[in-house]
Design an enzyme around this catalytic site. Sequence first.
Site, PDB file in Angstrom:
ATOM      1  N   HIS A 132       0.591  -1.183  -0.155  1.00 19.14           N
ATOM      2  CA  HIS A 132      -0.007  -0.057  -0.257  1.00 19.14           C
ATOM      3  C   HIS A 132       0.946   0.953   0.218  1.00 19.14           C
ATOM      4  O   HIS A 132       1.629   1.204   0.432  1.00 19.14           O
ATOM      5  CB  HIS A 132      -0.470   0.070   0.877  1.00 19.14           C
ATOM      6  CG  HIS A 132      -2.110   1.065   1.296  1.00 19.14           C
ATOM      7  ND1 HIS A 132      -1.834   1.959   0.851  1.00 19.14           N
ATOM      8  CD2 HIS A 132      -3.532   0.694   0.890  1.00 19.14           C
ATOM      9  CE1 HIS A 132      -3.128   2.302   0.716  1.00 19.14           C
ATOM     10  NE2 HIS A 132      -4.388   1.294   1.149  1.00 19.14           N
ATOM     11  N   ASP A 190      -8.114  -5.345  -0.478  1.00 16.42           N
ATOM     12  CA  ASP A 190      -8.537  -6.050  -1.108  1.00 16.42           C
ATOM     13  C   ASP A 190      -8.218  -7.594  -1.327  1.00 16.42           C
ATOM     14  O   ASP A 190      -8.430  -8.311  -2.188  1.00 16.42           O
ATOM     15  CB  ASP A 190      -7.436  -5.507  -2.796  1.00 16.42           C
ATOM     16  CG  ASP A 190      -8.429  -4.080  -2.506  1.00 16.42           C
ATOM     17  OD1 ASP A 190      -9.513  -4.042  -2.823  1.00 16.42           O
ATOM     18  OD2 ASP A 190      -7.470  -2.656  -2.985  1.00 16.42           O
TER      19      ASP A 190
HETATM   20  N1  CMC Z   1       4.276  -7.467  -5.264  1.00 17.76           N
HETATM   21  C1  CMC Z   1       5.551  -6.927  -5.355  1.00 17.76           C
HETATM   22  N2  CMC Z   1       6.543  -6.202  -4.460  1.00 17.76           N
HETATM   23  C2  CMC Z   1       5.713  -4.855  -4.365  1.00 17.76           C
HETATM   24  C3  CMC Z   1       4.322  -4.853  -3.955  1.00 17.76           C
HETATM   25  C4  CMC Z   1       3.736  -6.159  -4.736  1.00 17.76           C
HETATM   26  N3  CMC Z   1       2.340  -6.031  -4.548  1.00 17.76           N
HETATM   27  N4  CMC Z   1       4.231  -3.262  -4.257  1.00 17.76           N
HETATM   28  C5  CMC Z   1       5.136  -3.157  -3.935  1.00 17.76           C
HETATM   29  N5  CMC Z   1       6.542  -3.991  -4.548  1.00 17.76           N
HETATM   30  C6  CMC Z   1       7.428  -3.643  -4.052  1.00 17.76           C
HETATM   31  C7  CMC Z   1       8.106  -2.858  -5.455  1.00 17.76           C
HETATM   32  O1  CMC Z   1       8.344  -3.576  -6.802  1.00 17.76           O
HETATM   33  C8  CMC Z   1       9.419  -2.610  -5.091  1.00 17.76           C
HETATM   34  O2  CMC Z   1      10.778  -2.576  -4.387  1.00 17.76           O
HETATM   35  P1  CMC Z   1      11.823  -2.401  -4.850  1.00 17.76           P
HETATM   36  O3  CMC Z   1      12.507  -1.239  -3.413  1.00 17.76           O
HETATM   37  O4  CMC Z   1      12.751  -3.154  -4.745  1.00 17.76           O
HETATM   38  O5  CMC Z   1      12.382  -1.379  -6.331  1.00 17.76           O
HETATM   39  C9  CMC Z   1       8.968  -2.202  -3.800  1.00 17.76           C
HETATM   40  O6  CMC Z   1       7.508  -2.566  -3.292  1.00 17.76           O
HETATM   41  C10 CMC Z   1       8.068  -0.103  -3.132  1.00 17.76           C
HETATM   42  O7  CMC Z   1       7.125  -0.211  -3.799  1.00 17.76           O
HETATM   43  P2  CMC Z   1       6.441   1.270  -4.870  1.00 17.76           P
HETATM   44  O8  CMC Z   1       5.971   0.691  -5.813  1.00 17.76           O
HETATM   45  O9  CMC Z   1       7.240   2.284  -4.514  1.00 17.76           O
HETATM   46  O10 CMC Z   1       5.345   0.741  -4.039  1.00 17.76           O
HETATM   47  P3  CMC Z   1       4.356   2.273  -4.221  1.00 17.76           P
HETATM   48  O11 CMC Z   1       3.389   2.528  -3.123  1.00 17.76           O
HETATM   49  O12 CMC Z   1       4.204   2.867  -5.189  1.00 17.76           O
HETATM   50  O13 CMC Z   1       3.254   1.309  -4.440  1.00 17.76           O
HETATM   51  C11 CMC Z   1       0.786   0.156  -4.949  1.00 17.76           C
HETATM   52  C12 CMC Z   1       1.734   0.236  -4.074  1.00 17.76           C
HETATM   53  C13 CMC Z   1      -0.530  -0.777  -3.756  1.00 17.76           C
HETATM   54  C14 CMC Z   1       0.539   0.535  -5.673  1.00 17.76           C
HETATM   55  C15 CMC Z   1       1.786  -1.350  -4.748  1.00 17.76           C
HETATM   56  O14 CMC Z   1       1.998  -1.806  -3.605  1.00 17.76           O
HETATM   57  C16 CMC Z   1       1.061  -2.625  -5.668  1.00 17.76           C
HETATM   58  O15 CMC Z   1       1.135  -2.794  -6.486  1.00 17.76           O
HETATM   59  N6  CMC Z   1      -0.112  -3.633  -5.087  1.00 17.76           N
HETATM   60  C17 CMC Z   1      -0.435  -4.367  -5.133  1.00 17.76           C
HETATM   61  C18 CMC Z   1      -1.422  -3.684  -6.403  1.00 17.76           C
HETATM   62  C19 CMC Z   1      -2.482  -3.544  -4.975  1.00 17.76           C
HETATM   63  O16 CMC Z   1      -3.286  -4.569  -3.738  1.00 17.76           O
HETATM   64  N7  CMC Z   1      -2.931  -2.520  -4.928  1.00 17.76           N
HETATM   65  C20 CMC Z   1      -4.050  -1.745  -3.964  1.00 17.76           C
HETATM   66  C21 CMC Z   1      -3.963  -1.044  -2.888  1.00 17.76           C
HETATM   67  S1  CMC Z   1      -4.848  -0.651  -1.183  1.00 17.76           S
HETATM   68  C22 CMC Z   1      -6.608  -0.420  -1.992  1.00 17.76           C
HETATM   69  C23 CMC Z   1      -6.843   0.945  -2.028  1.00 17.76           C
HETATM   70  O17 CMC Z   1      -6.450   1.718  -1.031  1.00 17.76           O
HETATM   71  O18 CMC Z   1      -6.622   1.681  -3.121  1.00 17.76           O
END
Ligand code: CMC
Length: 433
Positions: free
Chosen positions: A309, A367
């Site tokens: 998240h 989710d």
């Molecule tokens: N699976 C694998 N790796 C992940 C995931 C995941 N679901 N989420 C983050 N990471 C890794 C990412 O690759 C990065 O690794 P590194 O530091 O080695 O490059 C690190 O964790 C930080 O990730 P980020 O992309 O900077 O995190 P973010 O804050 O931009 O992304 C997110 C948040 C929700 C988009 C992401 O965690 C994600 O894509 N999750 C899966 C989709 C999901 O379940 N979304 C629902 C969110 S909750 C509903 C809502 O409130 O809207």
Amino acid sequence: MHDPKSETATLHAGGASMQAPLLKGTMGPDVADLRGIQQNLGIFSFDPGLTGTATCTSKITFIDGDAGTLLHRGYPIEDLALNASFTETAYLLLYGELPTTPQYQAFQADMNTHRLLNEQIRNFFNGFRRDAHPMAILCGTVGALSAFYHDGLDISQAEDRDLSARRLIAKVPTIAAWAYKYSIGEPFIYPDEEMSFSENFLHMLFARPGNHYRVNPVLARAMDRILLLHADHEQNASTTTVRLVGSTGANPYACISAGIAALWGPAHGGANEAALNMLQSIGTREGIPSFLEQVKDKNSSVRLMGFGHRVYKNFDPRAKILQATCHEVISELGLERDPLLDLAKELERVATEDDYFVSRKLYPNVDFYSGLILKALGIPTSMFTVLFAVARTVGWVSQWKEMIEDPAGRITRPRQLYVGETKREFVSMSDRG
Ligand code: CMC
């Protein structure tokens, strides 16, 4: 540079400096007021994704991602989920206080009369293909509501704003349920004004003319809880979209339709559908290790859906509540042996013990469980994001109202770091080679 004693942050750029006042909220970190940055320093701040930027003041929802705290109008989400209904929470989000009994009864009675759609709107559905994604139908039909409800569109009037907000909360479930009925070729079921919000929604989804559909109270409570837990979540992508569109003075139906479009993306509201599809593609417990290898591979774009998240770097408090609800529903429906649920539990166990996820603070989010509950309730995956939209409409209209009522509100118009060509001479086509 942030000097805690001076109540300002001092910024230096190219020999000039500026004191940015530190704005203090009632909770959460101070916010440096950078509105004068271009005027004083001749520079912009750069924050794609707005990860470190507060775009508004708000009294609606507070999140502390590190502590795993979520408050609506000061009330912890756990207390609301256990003690309040979705409709009560909607009142709280809209008006700032929990309703008294007479206020609640009047609100509910009024909202129930707004459930019905103008009969003309039925014709809209026939214009869509039967295999259209229900989010496409929802987005289009909600956007068109301003064509039907001309009264209530003067957004400078408090009564008009309130009327539109109530209409949206009450009518979106009817459009959502009809989008589903249309996709399966069944007749539309009209809303029942005697039922609670969640009972009526289940009734519109699952009743058929001629059958005596009885809403199971355990399932209605689970639905109500899912809706309540998704009702608002601070300045997420879709809410920010609603505020941005609203800042132009657009009508509320257009704003909410824009929010629905933003919610549709798999990184936002599409995640529970994506999480379930992911489980289906993993197939069995044996598929988990190779799937997690792909997730951890830097060269692959595969993510563990339903994990991680932007704000919560601790367990998502909504996920904890839904985990319990998930078990309640599974046992009510006798689905303990469902292979997909078994797979989900095992995936959660393995991932939460795996250093990749632990070190990045990636925990199951709301989710991960909501998809499993909705599947158990018999809701098809294509409807998952639609349900999220039904719930989040409450947050969107509350935030939209707050934005319009904020005297400091201005049109949202960010700037950019331009990295394209510098000024160059036009070359006529015959000379371009
Ligand atoms: N699976 C694998 N790796 C992940 C995931 C995941 N679901 N989420 C983050 N990471 C890794 C990412 O690759 C990065 O690794 P590194 O530091 O080695 O490059 C690190 O964790 C930080 O990730 P980020 O992309 O900077 O995190 P973010 O804050 O931009 O992304 C997110 C948040 C929700 C988009 C992401 O965690 C994600 O894509 N999750 C899966 C989709 C999901 O379940 N979304 C629902 C969110 S909750 C509903 C809502 O409130 O809207």
